[in-house]
Design a protein around this motif. Structure first.
Motif, short mmCIF file in Angstrom:
data_model
loop_
_atom_site.label_atom_id
_atom_site.label_comp_id
_atom_site.label_asym_id
_atom_site.label_seq_id
_atom_site.Cartn_x
_atom_site.Cartn_y
_atom_site.Cartn_z
N TYR A 311 0.85 -1.19 0.00
CA TYR A 311 0.00 0.00 0.00
C TYR A 311 0.88 1.23 0.00
N ALA A 312 0.29 2.40 -0.35
CA ALA A 312 1.06 3.63 -0.44
C ALA A 312 0.20 4.82 -0.07
N ILE A 313 0.87 5.87 0.40
CA ILE A 313 0.24 7.16 0.71
C ILE A 313 1.05 8.24 0.01
N ALA A 314 0.36 9.17 -0.67
CA ALA A 314 1.07 10.16 -1.48
C ALA A 314 0.43 11.54 -1.35
N PRO A 315 0.99 12.42 -0.53
CA PRO A 315 0.53 13.81 -0.49
C PRO A 315 1.24 14.64 -1.57
N SER A 316 0.56 15.66 -2.09
CA SER A 316 1.18 16.51 -3.10
C SER A 316 0.55 17.90 -3.08
N VAL A 317 1.31 18.87 -3.60
CA VAL A 317 0.84 20.25 -3.73
C VAL A 317 1.16 20.69 -5.15
N THR A 318 0.16 21.23 -5.84
CA THR A 318 0.33 21.68 -7.21
C THR A 318 0.05 23.18 -7.30
N LEU A 319 0.99 23.91 -7.87
CA LEU A 319 0.89 25.35 -8.05
C LEU A 319 0.65 25.66 -9.51
N ALA A 320 -0.45 26.34 -9.82
CA ALA A 320 -0.76 26.73 -11.19
C ALA A 320 -0.13 28.08 -11.48
N LEU A 321 0.95 28.09 -12.26
CA LEU A 321 1.63 29.34 -12.60
C LEU A 321 0.89 30.09 -13.70
N ALA A 322 0.25 29.36 -14.59
CA ALA A 322 -0.55 29.92 -15.68
C ALA A 322 -1.54 28.85 -16.09
N ARG A 323 -2.30 29.12 -17.15
CA ARG A 323 -3.33 28.17 -17.54
C ARG A 323 -2.75 26.80 -17.88
N SER A 324 -1.57 26.77 -18.45
CA SER A 324 -0.97 25.51 -18.86
C SER A 324 0.43 25.32 -18.30
N SER A 325 0.70 25.87 -17.14
CA SER A 325 2.00 25.73 -16.51
C SER A 325 1.81 25.43 -15.03
N THR A 326 2.40 24.34 -14.57
CA THR A 326 2.23 23.92 -13.18
C THR A 326 3.56 23.46 -12.58
N ARG A 332 5.78 10.08 -1.94
CA ARG A 332 5.00 8.85 -1.97
C ARG A 332 5.73 7.80 -1.16
N PHE A 333 5.08 7.37 -0.09
CA PHE A 333 5.66 6.33 0.76
C PHE A 333 4.91 5.04 0.49
N LYS A 334 5.63 4.01 0.05
CA LYS A 334 5.00 2.75 -0.31
C LYS A 334 5.61 1.59 0.45
N ILE A 335 4.75 0.79 1.06
CA ILE A 335 5.16 -0.49 1.63
C ILE A 335 5.04 -1.52 0.53
N ARG A 336 6.15 -1.90 -0.05
CA ARG A 336 6.13 -2.80 -1.19
C ARG A 336 5.83 -4.23 -0.80
N SER A 343 10.17 -1.18 1.79
CA SER A 343 9.42 0.04 1.53
C SER A 343 10.25 1.01 0.72
N THR A 344 9.57 1.95 0.06
CA THR A 344 10.25 2.98 -0.71
C THR A 344 9.63 4.34 -0.39
N LEU A 345 10.47 5.36 -0.42
CA LEU A 345 10.03 6.74 -0.25
C LEU A 345 10.47 7.52 -1.47
N GLN A 346 9.50 8.06 -2.18
CA GLN A 346 9.78 8.86 -3.38
C GLN A 346 9.48 10.32 -3.07
N ILE A 347 10.48 11.17 -3.22
CA ILE A 347 10.32 12.61 -3.04
C ILE A 347 10.56 13.27 -4.39
N PHE A 348 9.64 14.12 -4.82
CA PHE A 348 9.76 14.64 -6.18
C PHE A 348 9.30 16.09 -6.26
N VAL A 349 9.79 16.75 -7.30
CA VAL A 349 9.28 18.04 -7.73
C VAL A 349 9.21 18.00 -9.25
#
Length: 357
Positions: A311-326, A332-336, A343-349
């Motif tokens: 199972y996995a849990i994944a929080p995220s925040v998305t910023l809309a800079l313009a109509r088509s730019s984010t 994402r923390f997953k118990i494989r 388990s794996t922890l994925q940190i991304f931007v």
């Protein structure tokens, strides 16, 4: 034959824009998807890190696309081109010419003919599980060949696609062509379906996609793809379902997909994912969770290879800079493997920018 076709298309592509007449339609599209991720894997007392350039929107390495389309003002002819580039893990850059086709419409636009490096736009179905972009019906995408589309009635398109396979004779390539159809009832639903004719015994594929659009706040999608039809050893079926609803800005979304294999002892792969999202000005916060024995970033294994229940849990925040730019950031923390404590922890931007003229 293939070299001649490429030469004809290339000459048309580079000759036409320079001589486009006033009133002709010119369309330019640019897409940039990039970012970075760090995947930390914990297995017992050991730990490993893997950093890479990563576009979370596509679930692939950072990529850059440039497309150009030129067509007549009456919409009866045109050309479509697209150049794709990716940054590989070795930080090397690859560039691929994935679109270079000419098209024309005749008989009062009843018949459309395409030739060159084909696209999959008319009959493909794209769905997005967490962290991946999946397109069914795109087997002929980017291959040299020809395509015929007939529109016998409003909303219905029937197509015959003939991609020339590398290292395969013309006759055998003809045996591996595709028949597909798409039907759209405006503001109600879109349906696409297709099947590959048999090039090698028991090797053909088929796909189906349904997108319901009758209710503005409701998302309802169903898709299926069968691979290696009738092969008792390698055939398998994928089924995807999605339902979502937006109420007072709060978005609720449920996705599920299953994989059924011909081999009786392979078991059934499954994954369910739920997401809650809410916009606050130009910021959207979301929380996702999934459960199952499939790897969400790769829901299309070429052979049965089920994962242990995780199972996995994944929080995220998305910023809309313009109509088509984010810009999106999250983890994402997953118990494989629940039993083996892997388990794996994925940190991304991730950054995405799209321009269309």
């Amino acid at each position: 034959m293939k070299k001649s076709l490429v030469l004809i298309v290339a000459l048309f592509v580079f000759h036409t824009p320079a001589h486009a007449q006033t009133g002709d339609a010119v369309r330019l599209s640019v897409e940039l998807g990039t970012g970075a991720q760090d995947v930390i894997t914990f297995s017992g007392s050991s730990r490993s890190d893997a950093m890479s350039l990563y576009d979370v929107n596509s679930g692939k390495p950072s990529r850059f696309r440039v497309g150009l389309g030129v067509g007549s003002a009456d919409g009866n002819w045109g050309i479509t081109t697209r150049l794709d580039s990716e940054v590989l893990q070795s930080v090397s850059i690859t560039a691929t010419w994935n679109r270079a086709l000419v098209w024309g419409k005749v008989f009062d636009k009843l018949l459309t003919v395409k030739a060159g490096l084909l696209d999959e736009e008319a009959f493909a179905f794209t769905w997005r599980p967490w962290g991946a972009e999946n397109t069914w019906g795109a087997q002929f995408d980017g291959n040299i060949g020809a395509e015929l589309q007939v529109r016998p009635v409003g909303g219905l398109t029937v197509g015959y696609i003939f991609p020339i396979q590398e290292g395969v004779s013309f006759v055998d390539s003809l045996k591996g062509s595709y028949i597909a159809a798409a039907y759209e009832m405006s503001a109600v639903f879109t349906l696409v379906a297709g099947v590959q004719l048999v090039s090698v015994p028991n090797s053909s594929d088929a796909w189906l996609g349904l997108d319901v659009k009758a209710w503005e706040s409701l998302t309802a999608r169903l898709a299926a793809q069968a691979t290696d039809i009738s092969d008792a050893h390698t055939s398998w079926l994928e089924i995807y379902q999605e339902a979502g609803y937006v109420l007072a800005g709060l978005g609720l979304n449920l996705k599920a997909w299953e994989e059924v294999y011909a081999l009786a002892d392979s078991g059934i792969g499954w994954q369910v994912e739920t997401t809650v999202s809410y916009p606050i000005g130009i910021v959207t916060v979301a929380l996702s969770g999934d459960l199952g024995n499939l790897v969400a970033q790769d829901p299309n294994p070429v052979a049965p290879s089920l994962q242990p229940l995780g199972y996995a849990i994944a929080p995220s925040v998305t910023l809309a800079l313009a109509r088509s730019s984010t810009v999106q950031a999250g983890a994402r923390f997953k118990i494989r493997d629940v039993d083996e404590s892997i388990s794996t922890l994925q940190i991304f931007v991730s950054f995405r920018w799209v321009f269309e003229s």
